[in-house]
Design an enzyme around this catalytic site. Structure first.
Site, PDB file in Angstrom:
ATOM      1  NE  ARG A 159      -2.492  -1.807   3.264  1.00 51.57           N
ATOM      2  CZ  ARG A 159      -2.464  -3.122   3.463  1.00 51.57           C
ATOM      3  NH1 ARG A 159      -2.981  -3.939   2.560  1.00 51.57           N
ATOM      4  NH2 ARG A 159      -1.931  -3.625   4.553  1.00 51.57           N
ATOM      5  CD  GLU A 196       2.069 -11.108  16.610  1.00 52.00           C
ATOM      6  OE1 GLU A 196       1.492 -11.394  17.670  1.00 52.00           O
ATOM      7  OE2 GLU A 196       1.518 -10.500  15.656  1.00 52.00           O
TER       8      GLU A 196
END
Length: 272
Positions: A159, A196
């Site tokens: 994006r 993560e």
């Protein structure tokens, strides 16, 4: 010989007609005269200047002061009204940018449990559907960076590719895509970074930037800050100075800003 009574009657009639004509002219003159309000106004400014002088404070009698005070209120009201209008205009000007940010924030859709349970996904596709909010987003970035001598806008996949090119064009910089592995066809340099649950890699074409250039790194959102850190390291490895990182949205609770160290970060919307 004319009748004396006839002559006296004729004289009285002529006198009466003359008085009626004078009354008619006086009435016409009064109808064209300015009203008391309009005739009073030209006298107010000189009186106000006189009233403001030190001599006037000593020379005015109580009755004169009262008469001047009776003339002044319309001007004081107008002046007060003008000040209020200026304050409102100034407030509107100050709120202009905040208004744009509020419109941008309201155009971003939040989708719960996407792409997995527990995640509140910040969806900017609805922002792109709002032409006014989308334009405001680009304009705010351009206004910030147009005078910072930036020659490179580095957009992070995917994006960052949406916001980077129009900003680059507007400020006269080149756009450099920072992509995931095996997406760029030419020779690349790579930088691995932590996620993560694992790691990922960011790549950039060799020769896309030159040492000494000044870069802006842009993405739609900063969460933990891993991708922005990787982009910064990738650019600095080839001698580029990263001026700032910019994002539309920040998830402040994830403290991604802290991972950037001394690199400044500019965001438009702080997501709860």
């Amino acid at each position: 010989m004319p009748n004396l009574n006839f002559l006296l009657a004729k004289s009285r009639l002529m006198a009466s007609n003359s008085m009626m004509q004078k009354a008619s002219l006086l009435s016409s003159s009064n109808s064209l005269a300015p009203s008391p309000c309009t005739s009073r106004r030209p006298l107010v400014a000189p009186f106000r200047r006189f009233l403001a002088s030190p001599c006037a404070q000593l020379s005015l009698t109580r009755s004169q002061s009262c008469r001047l005070a009776a003339l002044s209120p319309p001007l004081r009201c107008n002046a007060t009204g003008s000040v209020k209008r200026q304050e409102m205009a100034s407030q509107d000007a100050q709120e202009g940018q905040d208004g744009r940010v509020a419109r941008i924030a309201s155009a971003i859709r939040v989708i719960p449990d996407f792409p997995k349970p527990g995640i509140m996904f910040q969806d900017i596709t609805t922002l792109l559907l709002d032409t006014k909010a989308f334009r405001d987003t680009i304009d705010l970035f351009v206004e910030r960076y147009k005078d910072k001598d930036i020659s490179v806008v580095a957009g992070i996949e995917a994006r960052g590719f949406i916001f980077g090119p129009p900003i680059a064009l507007a400020i006269g910089a080149k756009f450099v895509p920072m992509r995931k592995p095996n997406k760029l066809p030419g020779e690349v340099i790579s930088e691995e970074y932590s996620l993560e649950y694992g790691t990922d890699t960011m790549e950039m074409h060799v020769g896309a930037v030159q040492a000494g250039e000044r870069a802006l790194v842009i993405d739609d959102l900063i969460a933990t800050g891993g991708t922005l850190c990787a982009a910064i390291r990738l650019l600095e490895r080839v001698g580029v100075h990263v001026v700032e990182c910019a994002c539309v949205i920040e998830l402040a609770e994830l403290k991604g800003r802290d991972r950037l160290g001394d690199k400044p970060l500019f965001v438009l919307v702080n997501a709860a």
